[in-house]
Design a protein around this motif. Structure first.
Motif, mmCIF file in Angstrom:
data_model
loop_
_atom_site.group_PDB
_atom_site.id
_atom_site.type_symbol
_atom_site.label_atom_id
_atom_site.label_comp_id
_atom_site.label_asym_id
_atom_site.label_seq_id
_atom_site.Cartn_x
_atom_site.Cartn_y
_atom_site.Cartn_z
ATOM 1 N N VAL A 1 -23.257 6.354 45.192
ATOM 2 C CA VAL A 1 -22.865 7.555 44.443
ATOM 3 C C VAL A 1 -23.459 7.547 43.035
ATOM 4 O O VAL A 1 -22.976 8.235 42.138
ATOM 5 N N ASP A 2 -24.503 6.753 42.850
ATOM 6 C CA ASP A 2 -25.202 6.663 41.562
ATOM 7 C C ASP A 2 -24.283 6.196 40.429
ATOM 8 O O ASP A 2 -24.393 6.651 39.292
ATOM 9 N N ALA A 3 -23.378 5.304 40.766
ATOM 10 C CA ALA A 3 -22.521 4.703 39.738
ATOM 11 C C ALA A 3 -22.930 3.246 39.558
ATOM 12 O O ALA A 3 -23.445 2.611 40.483
ATOM 13 N N GLY A 4 -22.706 2.727 38.358
ATOM 14 C CA GLY A 4 -22.998 1.333 38.079
ATOM 15 C C GLY A 4 -21.738 0.499 38.111
ATOM 16 O O GLY A 4 -20.639 0.993 37.843
ATOM 17 N N ILE A 5 -21.902 -0.764 38.432
ATOM 18 C CA ILE A 5 -20.747 -1.663 38.524
ATOM 19 C C ILE A 5 -21.145 -3.045 38.031
ATOM 20 O O ILE A 5 -22.288 -3.476 38.199
ATOM 21 N N CYS A 6 -20.177 -3.734 37.448
ATOM 22 C CA CYS A 6 -20.377 -5.135 37.103
ATOM 23 C C CYS A 6 -19.092 -5.901 37.377
ATOM 24 O O CYS A 6 -18.023 -5.563 36.838
ATOM 25 N N ALA A 7 -19.174 -6.901 38.234
ATOM 26 C CA ALA A 7 -18.027 -7.764 38.517
ATOM 27 C C ALA A 7 -17.727 -8.631 37.302
ATOM 28 O O ALA A 7 -18.632 -9.009 36.553
ATOM 29 N N ILE A 8 -16.457 -8.936 37.102
ATOM 30 C CA ILE A 8 -16.022 -9.704 35.930
ATOM 31 C C ILE A 8 -15.092 -10.828 36.377
ATOM 32 O O ILE A 8 -14.049 -10.586 36.987
ATOM 33 N N ALA A 9 -15.481 -12.060 36.072
ATOM 34 C CA ALA A 9 -14.633 -13.217 36.386
ATOM 35 C C ALA A 9 -14.130 -13.904 35.122
ATOM 36 O O ALA A 9 -13.381 -14.876 35.206
ATOM 37 N N ILE A 10 -14.552 -13.400 33.956
ATOM 38 C CA ILE A 10 -14.064 -13.931 32.677
ATOM 39 C C ILE A 10 -13.028 -12.956 32.144
ATOM 40 O O ILE A 10 -13.358 -11.829 31.750
ATOM 41 N N TYR A 11 -11.773 -13.349 32.161
ATOM 42 C CA TYR A 11 -10.698 -12.469 31.684
ATOM 43 C C TYR A 11 -9.507 -13.314 31.263
ATOM 44 O O TYR A 11 -9.395 -14.494 31.630
ATOM 45 N N ASP A 12 -8.626 -12.710 30.501
ATOM 46 C CA ASP A 12 -7.419 -13.390 30.036
ATOM 47 C C ASP A 12 -6.358 -13.301 31.132
ATOM 48 O O ASP A 12 -5.731 -12.249 31.310
ATOM 49 N N GLN A 13 -6.173 -14.382 31.866
ATOM 50 C CA GLN A 13 -5.271 -14.392 33.018
ATOM 51 C C GLN A 13 -3.842 -14.008 32.635
ATOM 52 O O GLN A 13 -3.226 -13.135 33.250
#
Length: 254
Positions: free
Chosen positions: A214-226
């Motif tokens: 659908v012409d959208a961009g995505i970036c997975a994120i594994a660095i976060y404040d649990q």
């Protein structure tokens, strides 16, 4: 090196050990629900019926070839139809087994479905900014609450991103997946945890490919404040906790 070896064992199959274990399923303990419940008075939002009409790139070869992690987003909303499609592509129910287990659009070990999908919505047409939860059985959204300065909170949650700092708050939607491990432990005991992480990879890859279509961009994120994100979503951090994030937004034209 022993520090690495201790954690590497998690990556290996421990099926031989599993064969000698009597699981809770074998003990006759009732299977836990595969979805979270909600109240009759909760604010439920209907999602548009999923349609291939939102797809702009239908060639799967092209989607796989062009897939990239995107950290730059246009200041543009995604449509509710597109969000409906992305939710269906990642956790939508596509059928049931003879035993009554739900089949989804992504592979899942033993159809145990350990995940819940939460959404930090900032730019979706027709939807106010706030925190939502996806209801896969009904294919609807549950509005949880508004969040003051949601952009700033997303920034705090996603910490210091190493490549493009502060990119997540500029996305249209932040997908947040939690795991409820016992849904898998009930059936797979000590072998459940490797399966859970493999399965969430399936979920996120579907989001990558569906977003590309659908012409959208995505970036997975594994660095976060649990601790911060679990508390914000009222997750206890033990029986249910966040395991993965992904930012989605319209691509910034080059």
């Amino acid at each position: 090196m022993s520090r690495y070896e201790q954690h590497r064992s998690f990556l290996k199959s421990n099926f031989n050990e599993f064969k000698s274990i009597k699981t809770d399923k074998m003990k006759g303990i009732a299977q836990p629900p595969s979805v979270k419940s909600y109240g009759l008075s909760d604010n439920i939002i209907n999602l548009p019926k999923v349609s291939e009409g939102v797809v702009k790139k239908s060639n799967i070869y092209e989607c796989i070839k062009d897939r990239r992690s995107t950290r730059f987003y246009a200041d543009e909303s995604i449509s509710l139809e597109e969000l409906s499609y992305l939710l269906w592509a990642t956790q939508g129910i596509s059928g049931t087994t003879k035993a009554g287990l739900t089949l989804r659009t992504v592979p899942c070990s033993g159809a145990t479905h350990c995940f819940e999908t939460y959404l930090f919505i900032t730019k979706v047409q027709g939807i106010k900014r706030g925190i939502y939860r996806y209801l896969p059985v009904e294919h609807k959204l549950l509005f949880m609450f508004e969040l003051d300065e949601i952009d700033k909170k997303i920034d705090e949650i996603t910490l210091e991103q190493p490549f493009v700092p502060n990119f997540a708050k500029k996305a249209a939607v932040l997908f947040v997946w939690s795991a409820t491990p016992y849904r898998s432990e009930w059936k797979f005991d000590i072998t459940a945890h490797k399966k859970i992480l493999i399965d969430i990879g399936h979920v996120c890859q579907n989001l990558y490919l569906a977003s590309e279509s659908v012409d959208a961009g995505i970036c997975a994120i594994a660095i976060y404040d649990q601790k911060m994100i679990d508390e914000l979503l009222s997750l206890d951090g033990s029986e249910e906790f966040t395991v993965y994030l992904a930012a989605v937004g319209k691509k910034l034209e080059k």
